[in-house]
Design a protein around this motif. Structure first.
Motif, PDB file in Angstrom:
ATOM      1  N   GLY A 190       0.814  -1.206   0.000  1.00 27.00           N
ATOM      2  CA  GLY A 190       0.000   0.000   0.000  1.00 27.00           C
ATOM      3  C   GLY A 190       0.842   1.248   0.000  1.00 27.00           C
ATOM      4  N   LEU A 191       0.188   2.362   0.266  1.00 29.24           N
ATOM      5  CA  LEU A 191       0.837   3.671   0.311  1.00 29.24           C
ATOM      6  C   LEU A 191       1.019   4.072   1.770  1.00 29.24           C
ATOM      7  N   VAL A 192       2.216   4.467   2.118  1.00 29.33           N
ATOM      8  CA  VAL A 192       2.503   4.857   3.500  1.00 29.33           C
ATOM      9  C   VAL A 192       3.492   6.021   3.487  1.00 29.33           C
ATOM     10  N   GLN A 193       3.422   6.846   4.505  1.00 28.51           N
ATOM     11  CA  GLN A 193       4.366   7.960   4.600  1.00 28.51           C
ATOM     12  C   GLN A 193       5.707   7.463   5.139  1.00 28.51           C
ATOM     13  N   ALA A 194       6.739   8.202   4.811  1.00 30.07           N
ATOM     14  CA  ALA A 194       8.062   7.879   5.327  1.00 30.07           C
ATOM     15  C   ALA A 194       8.020   7.804   6.852  1.00 30.07           C
ATOM     16  N   GLY A 195       8.691   6.785   7.374  1.00 26.40           N
ATOM     17  CA  GLY A 195       8.679   6.549   8.810  1.00 26.40           C
ATOM     18  C   GLY A 195       7.596   5.600   9.268  1.00 26.40           C
ATOM     19  N   GLY A 196       6.663   5.300   8.384  1.00 23.61           N
ATOM     20  CA  GLY A 196       5.571   4.408   8.717  1.00 23.61           C
ATOM     21  C   GLY A 196       5.939   2.936   8.603  1.00 23.61           C
ATOM     22  N   SER A 197       4.922   2.087   8.792  1.00 21.91           N
ATOM     23  CA  SER A 197       5.138   0.637   8.795  1.00 21.91           C
ATOM     24  C   SER A 197       4.095  -0.063   7.932  1.00 21.91           C
ATOM     25  N   LEU A 198       4.494  -1.204   7.428  1.00 25.51           N
ATOM     26  CA  LEU A 198       3.588  -2.103   6.724  1.00 25.51           C
ATOM     27  C   LEU A 198       4.004  -3.532   7.047  1.00 25.51           C
ATOM     28  N   GLY A 227      12.705 -23.109   2.423  1.00 32.17           N
ATOM     29  CA  GLY A 227      13.092 -21.762   2.805  1.00 32.17           C
ATOM     30  C   GLY A 227      12.362 -20.751   1.945  1.00 32.17           C
ATOM     31  N   MET A 228      12.194 -19.540   2.452  1.00 31.11           N
ATOM     32  CA  MET A 228      11.433 -18.517   1.746  1.00 31.11           C
ATOM     33  C   MET A 228      12.212 -17.212   1.703  1.00 31.11           C
ATOM     34  N   GLY A 229      11.884 -16.399   0.725  1.00 31.05           N
ATOM     35  CA  GLY A 229      12.571 -15.123   0.598  1.00 31.05           C
ATOM     36  C   GLY A 229      11.651 -14.022   0.110  1.00 31.05           C
ATOM     37  N   TRP A 230      12.050 -12.796   0.407  1.00 30.09           N
ATOM     38  CA  TRP A 230      11.398 -11.603  -0.124  1.00 30.09           C
ATOM     39  C   TRP A 230      12.411 -10.853  -0.987  1.00 30.09           C
ATOM     40  N   PHE A 231      11.935 -10.421  -2.131  1.00 34.96           N
ATOM     41  CA  PHE A 231      12.739  -9.604  -3.029  1.00 34.96           C
ATOM     42  C   PHE A 231      11.896  -8.408  -3.443  1.00 34.96           C
ATOM     43  N   ARG A 232      12.537  -7.412  -4.030  1.00 33.05           N
ATOM     44  CA  ARG A 232      11.780  -6.256  -4.489  1.00 33.05           C
ATOM     45  C   ARG A 232      12.371  -5.729  -5.782  1.00 33.05           C
ATOM     46  N   GLN A 233      11.531  -5.043  -6.531  1.00 32.10           N
ATOM     47  CA  GLN A 233      11.989  -4.454  -7.789  1.00 32.10           C
ATOM     48  C   GLN A 233      11.356  -3.085  -7.949  1.00 32.10           C
ATOM     49  N   ALA A 234      12.202  -2.080  -8.026  1.00 34.13           N
ATOM     50  CA  ALA A 234      11.761  -0.710  -8.266  1.00 34.13           C
ATOM     51  C   ALA A 234      11.781  -0.441  -9.767  1.00 34.13           C
ATOM     52  N   PRO A 235      11.010   0.538 -10.228  1.00 38.33           N
ATOM     53  CA  PRO A 235      10.979   0.846 -11.666  1.00 38.33           C
ATOM     54  C   PRO A 235      12.367   1.139 -12.213  1.00 38.33           C
ATOM     55  N   GLY A 236      12.706   0.460 -13.297  1.00 37.71           N
ATOM     56  CA  GLY A 236      13.987   0.696 -13.939  1.00 37.71           C
ATOM     57  C   GLY A 236      15.172   0.061 -13.262  1.00 37.71           C
ATOM     58  N   LYS A 237      14.904  -0.745 -12.231  1.00 37.66           N
ATOM     59  CA  LYS A 237      16.008  -1.376 -11.500  1.00 37.66           C
ATOM     60  C   LYS A 237      15.877  -2.888 -11.534  1.00 37.66           C
ATOM     61  N   PRO A 273      11.410   6.449   1.350  1.00 37.85           N
ATOM     62  CA  PRO A 273      10.986   6.511  -0.060  1.00 37.85           C
ATOM     63  C   PRO A 273      11.741   5.518  -0.947  1.00 37.85           C
ATOM     64  N   GLU A 274      12.987   5.249  -0.635  1.00 40.30           N
ATOM     65  CA  GLU A 274      13.764   4.311  -1.455  1.00 40.30           C
ATOM     66  C   GLU A 274      13.330   2.856  -1.270  1.00 40.30           C
ATOM     67  N   ASP A 275      12.419   2.596  -0.332  1.00 34.56           N
ATOM     68  CA  ASP A 275      11.855   1.256  -0.192  1.00 34.56           C
ATOM     69  C   ASP A 275      10.713   1.025  -1.176  1.00 34.56           C
ATOM     70  N   THR A 276      10.313   2.059  -1.888  1.00 35.05           N
ATOM     71  CA  THR A 276       9.238   1.939  -2.867  1.00 35.05           C
ATOM     72  C   THR A 276       9.601   0.931  -3.943  1.00 35.05           C
ATOM     73  N   VAL A 302       6.204   4.469  -0.667  1.00 31.29           N
ATOM     74  CA  VAL A 302       6.515   5.272   0.508  1.00 31.29           C
ATOM     75  C   VAL A 302       6.675   6.720   0.059  1.00 31.29           C
ATOM     76  N   SER A 303       5.826   7.579   0.578  1.00 32.57           N
ATOM     77  CA  SER A 303       5.881   8.988   0.209  1.00 32.57           C
ATOM     78  C   SER A 303       6.750   9.762   1.188  1.00 32.57           C
ATOM     79  N   SER A 304       7.391  10.790   0.676  1.00 28.37           N
ATOM     80  CA  SER A 304       8.291  11.589   1.523  1.00 28.37           C
ATOM     81  C   SER A 304       7.560  12.736   2.196  1.00 28.37           C
TER      82      SER A 304
END
Length: 125
Positions: free
Chosen positions: A10-18, A33-43, A88-91, A123-125
């Motif tokens: 979801g959408l959360v402000q910087a400093g918040g939790s999800l 075993g399990m893992g979490w990965f992430r992908q930001a636009p263009g990365k 924000p960089e966690d987006t 994550v919004s700044s």
């Protein structure tokens, strides 16, 4: 083969939790075993956290260490990612996956498979 479905983004402000959840179905979740990965636009897709079948060992990317916690509830066939102090960089789109090969390290996407569809975290700044 295990099937994985992520939720909790979801959408959360910087400093918040999800808290993200990854629900697994299928006969092969046990012992996996399990893992979490992430992908930001263009990365590239990057490692976030992983956990062994017993939950005894966990691994984190340096960028999330001390802020994120991975856990699992084997009775519910669910893996969680508690994310605190979000920046924000966690987006990114966050994906969970099941470990498929011991040839790779616990931080390598190449060692994981059965990827879920992902859940968006903004994550919004």
């Amino acid at each position: 083969q295990v099937q994985l479905v992520e939720s909790g983004g979801g959408l959360v402000q910087a400093g918040g939790s999800l808290r993200l959840s990854c629900a697994a179905s299928g006969p092969t979740f046990s012992g996996v075993g399990m893992g979490w990965f992430r992908q930001a636009p263009g990365k590239e897709r990057e490692f976030v956290a992983s956990i062994t079948w017993t939950g005894t060992n966990t691994y984190y990317a340096d960028s999330v260490k001390g802020r994120f916690t991975i856990s699992r509830d084997s009775a519910k066939n669910t893996v969680y990612l508690q994310m605190n102090s979000l920046r924000p960089e966690d987006t990114a789109v966050y994906y969970c996956a099941a470990r498929r090969s011991a040839f790779y390290t616990w931080t390598s996407a190449a060692g994981f498979g059965s990827w879920g569809q992902g859940t968006q975290v903004t994550v919004s700044s």
